[in-house]
Scaffold this motif. Sequence first.
Motif, PDB file in Angstrom:
ATOM      1  N   ARG A  53       0.806  -1.219   0.000  1.00 30.36           N
ATOM      2  CA  ARG A  53       0.000   0.000   0.000  1.00 30.36           C
ATOM      3  C   ARG A  53       0.845   1.279   0.000  1.00 30.36           C
ATOM      4  O   ARG A  53       0.555   2.232  -0.722  1.00 30.36           O
ATOM      5  CB  ARG A  53      -0.921   0.011   1.230  1.00 30.36           C
ATOM      6  CG  ARG A  53      -1.988  -1.089   1.220  1.00 30.36           C
ATOM      7  CD  ARG A  53      -2.819  -1.038   2.490  1.00 30.36           C
ATOM      8  NE  ARG A  53      -3.798  -2.113   2.507  1.00 30.36           N
ATOM      9  CZ  ARG A  53      -4.993  -2.037   1.942  1.00 30.36           C
ATOM     10  NH1 ARG A  53      -5.341  -0.937   1.313  1.00 30.36           N
ATOM     11  NH2 ARG A  53      -5.833  -3.050   1.992  1.00 30.36           N
ATOM     12  N   ILE A  54       1.883   1.307   0.837  1.00 36.55           N
ATOM     13  CA  ILE A  54       2.695   2.522   0.956  1.00 36.55           C
ATOM     14  C   ILE A  54       3.399   2.839  -0.357  1.00 36.55           C
ATOM     15  O   ILE A  54       3.388   3.983  -0.830  1.00 36.55           O
ATOM     16  CB  ILE A  54       3.713   2.389   2.103  1.00 36.55           C
ATOM     17  CG1 ILE A  54       2.991   2.324   3.450  1.00 36.55           C
ATOM     18  CG2 ILE A  54       4.704   3.548   2.088  1.00 36.55           C
ATOM     19  CD1 ILE A  54       3.909   2.107   4.634  1.00 36.55           C
ATOM     20  N   ASP A  56       2.556   1.719  -3.329  1.00 39.59           N
ATOM     21  CA  ASP A  56       1.529   2.043  -4.331  1.00 39.59           C
ATOM     22  C   ASP A  56       1.145   3.525  -4.244  1.00 39.59           C
ATOM     23  O   ASP A  56       1.005   4.211  -5.259  1.00 39.59           O
ATOM     24  CB  ASP A  56       0.278   1.178  -4.126  1.00 39.59           C
ATOM     25  CG  ASP A  56       0.434  -0.226  -4.703  1.00 39.59           C
ATOM     26  OD1 ASP A  56       1.469  -0.485  -5.346  1.00 39.59           O
ATOM     27  OD2 ASP A  56      -0.480  -1.057  -4.521  1.00 39.59           O
ATOM     28  N   ALA A  57       0.970   4.020  -3.006  1.00 39.08           N
ATOM     29  CA  ALA A  57       0.614   5.436  -2.809  1.00 39.08           C
ATOM     30  C   ALA A  57       1.738   6.358  -3.278  1.00 39.08           C
ATOM     31  O   ALA A  57       1.490   7.372  -3.942  1.00 39.08           O
ATOM     32  CB  ALA A  57       0.307   5.697  -1.337  1.00 39.08           C
ATOM     33  N   TYR A  58       2.971   6.005  -2.957  1.00 33.84           N
ATOM     34  CA  TYR A  58       4.119   6.828  -3.353  1.00 33.84           C
ATOM     35  C   TYR A  58       4.257   6.894  -4.868  1.00 33.84           C
ATOM     36  O   TYR A  58       4.407   7.982  -5.458  1.00 33.84           O
ATOM     37  CB  TYR A  58       5.395   6.263  -2.727  1.00 33.84           C
ATOM     38  CG  TYR A  58       6.661   6.906  -3.228  1.00 33.84           C
ATOM     39  CD1 TYR A  58       6.975   8.219  -2.912  1.00 33.84           C
ATOM     40  CD2 TYR A  58       7.557   6.189  -4.040  1.00 33.84           C
ATOM     41  CE1 TYR A  58       8.141   8.819  -3.386  1.00 33.84           C
ATOM     42  CE2 TYR A  58       8.719   6.768  -4.504  1.00 33.84           C
ATOM     43  CZ  TYR A  58       9.006   8.086  -4.179  1.00 33.84           C
ATOM     44  OH  TYR A  58      10.147   8.657  -4.650  1.00 33.84           O
ATOM     45  N   PHE A  59       4.195   5.725  -5.518  1.00 28.90           N
ATOM     46  CA  PHE A  59       4.352   5.696  -6.971  1.00 28.90           C
ATOM     47  C   PHE A  59       3.159   6.351  -7.677  1.00 28.90           C
ATOM     48  O   PHE A  59       3.320   6.965  -8.734  1.00 28.90           O
ATOM     49  CB  PHE A  59       4.541   4.258  -7.457  1.00 28.90           C
ATOM     50  CG  PHE A  59       5.854   3.652  -7.035  1.00 28.90           C
ATOM     51  CD1 PHE A  59       7.043   4.339  -7.213  1.00 28.90           C
ATOM     52  CD2 PHE A  59       5.895   2.394  -6.440  1.00 28.90           C
ATOM     53  CE1 PHE A  59       8.261   3.794  -6.821  1.00 28.90           C
ATOM     54  CE2 PHE A  59       7.098   1.835  -6.050  1.00 28.90           C
ATOM     55  CZ  PHE A  59       8.285   2.529  -6.236  1.00 28.90           C
ATOM     56  N   MET A  60       1.973   6.249  -7.095  1.00 30.39           N
ATOM     57  CA  MET A  60       0.813   6.926  -7.678  1.00 30.39           C
ATOM     58  C   MET A  60       0.967   8.445  -7.540  1.00 30.39           C
ATOM     59  O   MET A  60       0.563   9.205  -8.435  1.00 30.39           O
ATOM     60  CB  MET A  60      -0.485   6.463  -7.008  1.00 30.39           C
ATOM     61  CG  MET A  60      -1.749   7.079  -7.613  1.00 30.39           C
ATOM     62  SD  MET A  60      -1.957   6.741  -9.388  1.00 30.39           S
ATOM     63  CE  MET A  60      -2.407   4.997  -9.357  1.00 30.39           C
ATOM     64  N   ALA A  61       1.547   8.903  -6.442  1.00 33.52           N
ATOM     65  CA  ALA A  61       1.807  10.339  -6.267  1.00 33.52           C
ATOM     66  C   ALA A  61       2.775  10.841  -7.337  1.00 33.52           C
ATOM     67  O   ALA A  61       2.588  11.918  -7.916  1.00 33.52           O
ATOM     68  CB  ALA A  61       2.366  10.614  -4.877  1.00 33.52           C
ATOM     69  N   LEU A  62       3.804  10.050  -7.613  1.00 31.06           N
ATOM     70  CA  LEU A  62       4.743  10.413  -8.676  1.00 31.06           C
ATOM     71  C   LEU A  62       4.040  10.456 -10.024  1.00 31.06           C
ATOM     72  O   LEU A  62       4.265  11.366 -10.837  1.00 31.06           O
ATOM     73  CB  LEU A  62       5.900   9.406  -8.724  1.00 31.06           C
ATOM     74  CG  LEU A  62       6.892   9.414  -7.551  1.00 31.06           C
ATOM     75  CD1 LEU A  62       7.909   8.303  -7.735  1.00 31.06           C
ATOM     76  CD2 LEU A  62       7.600  10.759  -7.451  1.00 31.06           C
ATOM     77  N   PHE A 134      -8.040   2.782  -5.158  1.00 32.69           N
ATOM     78  CA  PHE A 134      -7.415   2.911  -3.841  1.00 32.69           C
ATOM     79  C   PHE A 134      -8.484   3.023  -2.761  1.00 32.69           C
ATOM     80  O   PHE A 134      -9.525   3.662  -2.957  1.00 32.69           O
ATOM     81  CB  PHE A 134      -6.522   4.146  -3.787  1.00 32.69           C
ATOM     82  CG  PHE A 134      -5.143   3.935  -4.366  1.00 32.69           C
ATOM     83  CD1 PHE A 134      -4.814   2.785  -5.057  1.00 32.69           C
ATOM     84  CD2 PHE A 134      -4.154   4.897  -4.201  1.00 32.69           C
ATOM     85  CE1 PHE A 134      -3.547   2.592  -5.589  1.00 32.69           C
ATOM     86  CE2 PHE A 134      -2.882   4.727  -4.722  1.00 32.69           C
ATOM     87  CZ  PHE A 134      -2.583   3.563  -5.424  1.00 32.69           C
ATOM     88  N   ASP A 135      -8.179   2.441  -1.585  1.00 35.37           N
ATOM     89  CA  ASP A 135      -9.062   2.639  -0.444  1.00 35.37           C
ATOM     90  C   ASP A 135      -8.778   4.009   0.178  1.00 35.37           C
ATOM     91  O   ASP A 135      -7.865   4.729  -0.237  1.00 35.37           O
ATOM     92  CB  ASP A 135      -8.904   1.516   0.588  1.00 35.37           C
ATOM     93  CG  ASP A 135      -7.472   1.367   1.101  1.00 35.37           C
ATOM     94  OD1 ASP A 135      -6.731   2.370   1.089  1.00 35.37           O
ATOM     95  OD2 ASP A 135      -7.100   0.262   1.511  1.00 35.37           O
ATOM     96  N   THR A 136      -9.567   4.384   1.193  1.00 37.58           N
ATOM     97  CA  THR A 136      -9.466   5.727   1.781  1.00 37.58           C
ATOM     98  C   THR A 136      -8.078   6.010   2.342  1.00 37.58           C
ATOM     99  O   THR A 136      -7.522   7.102   2.148  1.00 37.58           O
ATOM    100  CB  THR A 136     -10.508   5.891   2.900  1.00 37.58           C
ATOM    101  OG1 THR A 136     -11.810   5.647   2.362  1.00 37.58           O
ATOM    102  CG2 THR A 136     -10.466   7.292   3.484  1.00 37.58           C
ATOM    103  N   GLU A 137      -7.498   5.033   3.025  1.00 40.28           N
ATOM    104  CA  GLU A 137      -6.176   5.224   3.643  1.00 40.28           C
ATOM    105  C   GLU A 137      -5.113   5.516   2.592  1.00 40.28           C
ATOM    106  O   GLU A 137      -4.298   6.439   2.743  1.00 40.28           O
ATOM    107  CB  GLU A 137      -5.804   3.965   4.430  1.00 40.28           C
ATOM    108  CG  GLU A 137      -4.458   4.056   5.145  1.00 40.28           C
ATOM    109  CD  GLU A 137      -4.097   2.775   5.870  1.00 40.28           C
ATOM    110  OE1 GLU A 137      -2.941   2.684   6.339  1.00 40.28           O
ATOM    111  OE2 GLU A 137      -4.949   1.869   5.951  1.00 40.28           O
ATOM    112  N   ASN A 138      -5.120   4.727   1.528  1.00 42.63           N
ATOM    113  CA  ASN A 138      -4.136   4.927   0.465  1.00 42.63           C
ATOM    114  C   ASN A 138      -4.341   6.252  -0.265  1.00 42.63           C
ATOM    115  O   ASN A 138      -3.383   6.926  -0.654  1.00 42.63           O
ATOM    116  CB  ASN A 138      -4.213   3.776  -0.549  1.00 42.63           C
ATOM    117  CG  ASN A 138      -3.056   2.795  -0.381  1.00 42.63           C
ATOM    118  OD1 ASN A 138      -2.520   2.677   0.715  1.00 42.63           O
ATOM    119  ND2 ASN A 138      -2.698   2.112  -1.436  1.00 42.63           N
TER     120      ASN A 138
END
Length: 464
Positions: A53-54, A56-62, A134-138
Amino acid sequence: MNRQKKIDISIDETLKYEGATFNVGTLMFATIVSSTLGIIVQSLIAKYFGVGRITDAYFMALNTTTVFFEKLLMMGPLGIVFMPIFIEYLNKKKDKVWNMTNNLFNIITVSALIIVIGVIIFTHLLVSIMAPGFDTENRILTIKLVRVLFPANIFVLLSTFLISILNSLKQFKFHALISLLSAPIIIITLLLGVANLGIYSLVYGFMIGSFLQFFLLFIIVSKRGLQYRFSIDLKHPAAKEFIKLMVPFVIGAVAIQLSMIVHNRLASQQNIGDLSTLTYATKIYHVIYLIFLTSIAKVFFPSIAHKISTNDKEDLTDMIGKGLRMTVFIISPVIVGLIILRIPIIRLLFERGSFISKDTQLTALILMVFAIGLIPCGCMSLLSQIPMAFKDSKSIVRIGVFSQFIAIGLNFLFVRFWGIVGLSLTASVLPIFVSSLYFFNLKKRISNLKNIILDTIYIKIIFI
């Protein structure tokens, strides 16, 4: 007498080619070091955060930053659009070149600030569009990371502009060396801050590195003649020409963004960790692309632009042929090596800590699919820049828009059958279509382009 003249011309052309080869080698060396450091960054990410998850969130931000900043402001085309204008002023209006450059620098800076402010305000909406799976946390983590990354990209954009100036002056070594700074800074901030800052240590390192690169490039360009002052003149002839050439790119960016959004939406809807796996393989692919393909295009494009500026058609066709032959000659053994050694490469680079054997297998498969498309991708990298040297931005946009719709169709088709691997297959197949489109477009301006492609030496290199 004629014999002596021919010998002198032959020697001159040999020296020019050797000079281009030296510049390619210089850029390749610097890119190899920079990319090696980039791979170390990815290895540390894999070690500390693995696939989940972490990451995934970082790479999606990029990816979100790429779609809504880089693509909107067209970081790559920005330099390609500016270089022919700069070269023309350098050749014909040398006394006005730095005043013109200063004006465009300010226009780009103000435009970037406006876009960054707008994106920060609407980050929730942008992330919702990009990552519906993505779920809410991500999603919340992605939003926070995006808001840190966006301002830093202003320095990346301005660095791209400054690098285009140095490339136009054929001073490749400075930006090649400065490009080495960013990754070590990220590594240091990650190692020192991962315990307390977690994934944020990466984005803070990116901010510091981006600013330092820009600062050093600005000093170097200033010593070449740029005297900065804040003034904006939208009525300046070069500003009008720059905006005229960039507007089609910005319009075309809508289609490009749509393709990227589809790509990221599909990736976010795959299994948890699949986006991270795709990104790790993509990083290696980008390293190969930067080391071998971008270096060739960067070196040959200024020379091609100079030939077009002086209407030297004979040397122009020869220069294009040399660029294409060098691309095929260099990248062919790399493809074979990647396919054969894909699993050992992934194990060596990533398989430690939170990155396990199962992740290696999928990442290696994606890397193999990427490798298949490297030759057409290299040809596309060189051919796609030539219309801009003719100041023909409309053709580039038409081809770009059409190719993005092809990409969308291929993504939907391939994901349906092969999941996350299908997205990498699109990246390998698409350059074949795009290279063909640029080839037919350039035939209108370069009558003997077909002869360049079918040159005997070129054919021999392919089959050796």
